[in-house]
Write an enzyme that holds these catalytic residues in place. Structure first.
Site, short mmCIF file in Angstrom:
data_model
loop_
_atom_site.label_atom_id
_atom_site.label_comp_id
_atom_site.label_asym_id
_atom_site.label_seq_id
_atom_site.Cartn_x
_atom_site.Cartn_y
_atom_site.Cartn_z
N HIS A 1 7.94 -11.78 12.53
CA HIS A 1 8.47 -10.79 11.59
C HIS A 1 8.59 -9.45 12.29
O HIS A 1 7.71 -9.04 13.06
CB HIS A 1 7.55 -10.65 10.38
CG HIS A 1 7.95 -9.53 9.47
ND1 HIS A 1 9.11 -9.56 8.74
CD2 HIS A 1 7.36 -8.33 9.19
CE1 HIS A 1 9.23 -8.44 8.05
NE2 HIS A 1 8.17 -7.68 8.31
N GLU B 1 -3.99 -13.23 2.32
CA GLU B 1 -4.77 -12.34 3.18
C GLU B 1 -5.75 -11.44 2.43
O GLU B 1 -5.92 -10.27 2.79
CB GLU B 1 -3.84 -11.49 4.06
CG GLU B 1 -2.85 -12.31 4.87
CD GLU B 1 -1.88 -11.47 5.67
OE1 GLU B 1 -2.10 -10.25 5.80
OE2 GLU B 1 -0.88 -12.03 6.16
N ARG C 1 -9.02 11.65 4.09
CA ARG C 1 -7.77 11.20 3.45
C ARG C 1 -7.58 11.85 2.07
O ARG C 1 -7.13 11.22 1.12
CB ARG C 1 -7.72 9.68 3.34
CG ARG C 1 -7.62 8.96 4.68
CD ARG C 1 -7.51 7.47 4.49
NE ARG C 1 -8.74 6.92 3.92
CZ ARG C 1 -8.83 5.73 3.36
NH1 ARG C 1 -7.77 4.95 3.27
NH2 ARG C 1 -9.99 5.29 2.88
N CYS D 1 8.83 -7.20 3.82
CA CYS D 1 7.55 -7.06 4.50
C CYS D 1 6.46 -7.60 3.60
O CYS D 1 6.73 -8.15 2.53
CB CYS D 1 7.32 -5.57 4.84
SG CYS D 1 6.16 -5.29 6.20
N HIS E 1 8.22 -1.26 0.24
CA HIS E 1 7.56 0.04 0.39
C HIS E 1 7.86 0.98 -0.76
O HIS E 1 7.38 2.11 -0.79
CB HIS E 1 7.96 0.69 1.71
CG HIS E 1 7.41 -0.03 2.91
ND1 HIS E 1 8.10 -1.05 3.52
CD2 HIS E 1 6.24 0.09 3.58
CE1 HIS E 1 7.37 -1.52 4.53
NE2 HIS E 1 6.25 -0.83 4.58
#
Length: 778
Positions: free
Chosen positions: A640, A483, A16, A725, A693
């Site tokens: 969602h 989360e 990456r 989101c 985003h």
């Protein structure tokens, strides 16, 4: 001799490297020259891999800083006027369009056909102008030519770029084809002058149900480009293009690529209709999944084709290898048995070379490779994990009763409101909150064994407490636990399900610097024990407000995994649905009153041909309903969805029968919501008020304007207020600023529309009141 090539290669780097360079550049730690140096190094490395594996050409133009379709936007100087970039798009302007600016939101983002890759949508209109921008593509071509590699340039075709662009209602995008072709013509001329061997133009829209006028444009496009260009290879993929065989046969192109993984039966049509001197490139290695190719089976089909086509036979992957990880050799912690069943991008290059040598030199020349592949295929077929009787029997015992809630929506929503007592226009978020460096470090330390389970749980509970406290302070109505324990919305669950395997370096690009590491479904799926209950139960104890339990749905678990290819996908979906149903039931038993089952992939999984939609939607809806149907009326089920066109599947979305759906709508300025209103969508809905985003924080006025647009088409009694989101990729300052503005917009709207908003209770005590079309759908 047989020719081998690929349509494209993963661009992010085996570790990456591109992701890290991009993020360093965006935060000011790496200047543009440094970023360009990383790009040059990655491209050189990937070209060398292709040549070392025996490929006849290197693919140039598949590299992109954010998205390959967006690179064509820059190449054509097609920036929307609202960004003020002028006639030329430089690197800073390229990123401004991709990520947004303080003054302008980013370009819209959509799924690339039926994949989990996102592309940036070009914005077009009557005033659009195009001009060749030589700062793009040509430096990369010159780099490759300087190394002495034979070069095949790869670009999205002009029709595909135009089709995928957005435009105002009533505007015919084909009106822009001629000026767009002027740029493509100039590109083709320049590439030919440089000595480029081939020009690959990708037209995956040919796999769609295209209007006749778009099909009729093919001869215009390629008739104009062919005289100016190097030999053109027109690449199709993701589906069957046999319906266009006669049109394609008449084009003045030198080669045609077909995806024989997705549509093997189309080959016979093109063998009959193809010109006798045209190259036929066959995608026989799967470019979208990581399973090893059955080389013996492939050769059984290729030998007669080699005898018929001779040197006109080219071999490739089905599509770009962008969709698979880089290198299986890095995986030092994967079960050796399962690892032997796989092939990542580097290994797929080797498979192509093995097939080439078997055809040209005879199978004896590559017998060890063929034998190893055959053994791996047989071992996978006979592995005990691939057929678990208890799982198969449970799926076989499913009935229609397992897909139905106890009562219809009007009865359920009344019971839920009596239990939840929510205000009008309730506010919530989609699930995740910022994943700080500290959170990631703690998870990594636990996974590596540097800290124990008790210390890890304590650290995660502290993060959950902070998230709950921040949400309480912001005034949100339905909370989430944030989360912190989850590395990824699919991998987290897959790690706790039987039938899954996991890689360390199996990263693929989703968009920009965003990478995902899909888990691998290799066997029958079941849930050994609860996965999320303890975290949700702990979070609920910290607040009197409803705490959402958060799950990824069966379709998302299916489509965002590398799924087994030895079992029909609908059967895998049902296995996942039953495993997740068990979790939903356990969350309810633990006192969780709201459970969100995310399904952003429902539209993504839709087949490209409309004739195949009904069968898919039937089993997809069934899988979701099985997951959700085991709870009482007063437990509220949310789902969602994001970054998809939903209007053509609204009946299926309604058939999911979720109590609340939240959707991405901010980049499209609520336009998507009009379809839900026109359809008379019957249940509650939460359109996203801001784009998570992008690092840009919209103003309160912008959010208020979007909420007003939503209220103009959806009755306030059925409207929720939320972001587009999850927030895991954002930082806390921007997250809190945006949520504060969002909550303020909701409170202002309540004050405007309800006489005493603070005293409203229950929120929907009269569901039979005439609120638009709601009553008609009861």
């Amino acid at each position: 001799m047989t020719t081998t090539h690929i349509l494209g290669f993963p661009r992010i780097g085996a570790r990456r490297e591109l992701k890290r360079a991009l993020e360093d550049h965006w935060r000011g730690a790496l200047d543009a020259d440094g970023l360009q140096a990383v790009g040059r190094e990655l491209r050189a490395r990937h070209w060398e891999l292709q040549r070392a594996a025996g490929l006849d050409y290197v693919s140039v133009g598949d590299f992109a800083w954010y998205d390959h379709l967006h690179t064509v936007t820059a190449l054509c100087s097609a920036a929307p006027a609202r960004f003020g970039l002028g006639e030329r798009v430089d690197l800073a302007g390229y990123f401004a369009m991709a990520r947004g600016t303080p003054a302008q939101p980013a370009l819209a983002m959509k799924k690339w056909f039926d994949t989990n890759y996102h592309y940036l949508v070009p914005e077009l209109g009557p005033d659009s102008r195009f001009a060749l921008n030589r700062e793009w593509l040509f430096p990369e071509v010159d780099e490759a030519l300087a190394t002495g590699h034979p070069v095949k340039v790869v670009l999205p075709g002009p029709l595909t770029w135009l089709w995928l662009a957005s435009a105002p209602a009533g505007f015919n995008k084909l009106d822009l084809l001629s000026p767009l072709l002027n740029v493509y013509y100039a590109v083709a001329e320049a590439l030919k002058a440089r000595g480029v061997a081939w020009l690959q133009l990708d037209e995956p829209i040919l796999s769609l149900d295209l209007p006749p006028e778009w099909v009729a444009a093919l001869p215009v496009v390629y008739g104009e480009l062919a005289p100016a260009a190097p030999p053109i290879l027109l690449a199709t993929y993701f589906g069957d293009v046999a319906a266009h065989a006669e049109v394609l046969a008449a084009l003045p192109i030198a080669g045609l690529h077909l995806d024989l993984v997705r549509a093997p039966d189309q080959l016979d049509t093109f063998l009959e209709h193809g010109p006798a001197d045209r190259v036929l490139s066959l995608g026989v290695v799967d470019g979208r999944n990581l399973w090893r190719t059955d080389l013996t089976r492939a050769l059984a089909r290729l030998h007669p084709l080699k005898a018929r086509l001779g040197d006109r036979l080219w071999l490739s992957a089905s599509c770009s290898l962008l969709h698979v990880p880089h290198d299986l050799d890095q995986e030092d912690q994967l079960d050796p048995r399962i690892k032997a069943w796989m092939a990542f991008a580097n290994q797929k290059l080797t498979e192509l070379n093995t097939l080439k040598r078997a055809l040209d030199e005879g199978e004896a020349a590559v017998w060890p490779a063929l034998y190893a592949a055959a053994r791996a295929i047989e071992d996978r077929r006979s592995a005990p994990s691939t057929q678990v009787a208890a799982v198969r029997n449970r799926v076989a015992a499913l009935t229609d009763a397992d897909t139905r809630r106890q009562s219809p929506f009007p009865t359920r929503i009344a019971a839920q409101q009596a239990r939840l007592k929510l205000p009008p226009l309730p506010t919530t978020t989609i699930g995740s909150f910022p994943q700080t460096a500290e959170i990631r470090a703690t998870r990594a330390a636990f996974k590596a064994g540097r800290i124990g389970e008790a210390e890890y749980i304590t650290a995660m509970q502290a993060e959950i407490r902070e998230v709950v406290d921040r949400q309480e302070a912001l005034g949100l109505d339905v909370l989430v636990h944030g989360e912190p324990e989850r590395n990824d919305m699919v991998e987290y669950f897959g790690e706790q399900l039987d039938g899954y395997a996991f890689t360390r370096f199996g990263w693929v690009q989703s968009y920009g610097s965003r990478c995902v590491k899909p888990p691998v479904i290799h066997g029958d799926v079941s849930r050994p024990k609860p996965m999320t209950v303890a975290w949700s139960q702990y979070a609920q104890r910290l607040t009197d407000k409803p705490m959402k339990g958060m799950l990824s749905g069966p379709l998302t678990m299916l489509f965002w995994s590398f799924v087994r290819d030895d079992l029909p996908r609908h059967e895998v979906a049902l296995q996942l649905a039953l495993a997740l149903r068990d979790e939903v039931v356990d969350l309810e038993a633990a006192g969780i009153r709201v459970i969100q089952i995310d399904e952003p992939t429902l539209r993504e999984g839709l087949p490209l041909k409309q004739a195949d939609w009904p069968a898919y939607l039937d089993w997809a809806v069934r899988a979701f309903r099985i997951t959700a149907a085991g709870v009482r009326d007063d437990t509220q089920i949310h789902t969602h969805m994001c970054y998809s066109e939903f209007n053509d599947i609204l009946p299926a979305i309604a058939a999911l029968d979720a109590d609340v759906i939240t959707i991405e709508t901010s980049r499209g300025k609520m336009k998507l919501l009009e379809g839900f209103a026109d359809f008379r969508y019957p249940n509650d809905i939460g359109p996203g008020l801001y784009d998570i985003h992008s690092p840009r924080v919209p103003s309160g006025e912008e959010m208020q304007a979007l909420l007003d647009r939503a209220l103009a088409v959806i009755p306030a009694e059925r409207l929720w207020v939320n972001p587009d989101c999850g927030l895991k990729t954002r930082g806390w300052p921007e997250t809190e600023a945006a949520l504060r503005a969002m909550v303020a917009a909701a409170h202002a709207a309540r004050a405007d529309r309800f006489e005493h908003p603070a005293a409203v209770s229950p929120r929907r005590e009269d569901r039979t009141a005439p609120v638009g079309w709601r009553r008609d759908c009861g």
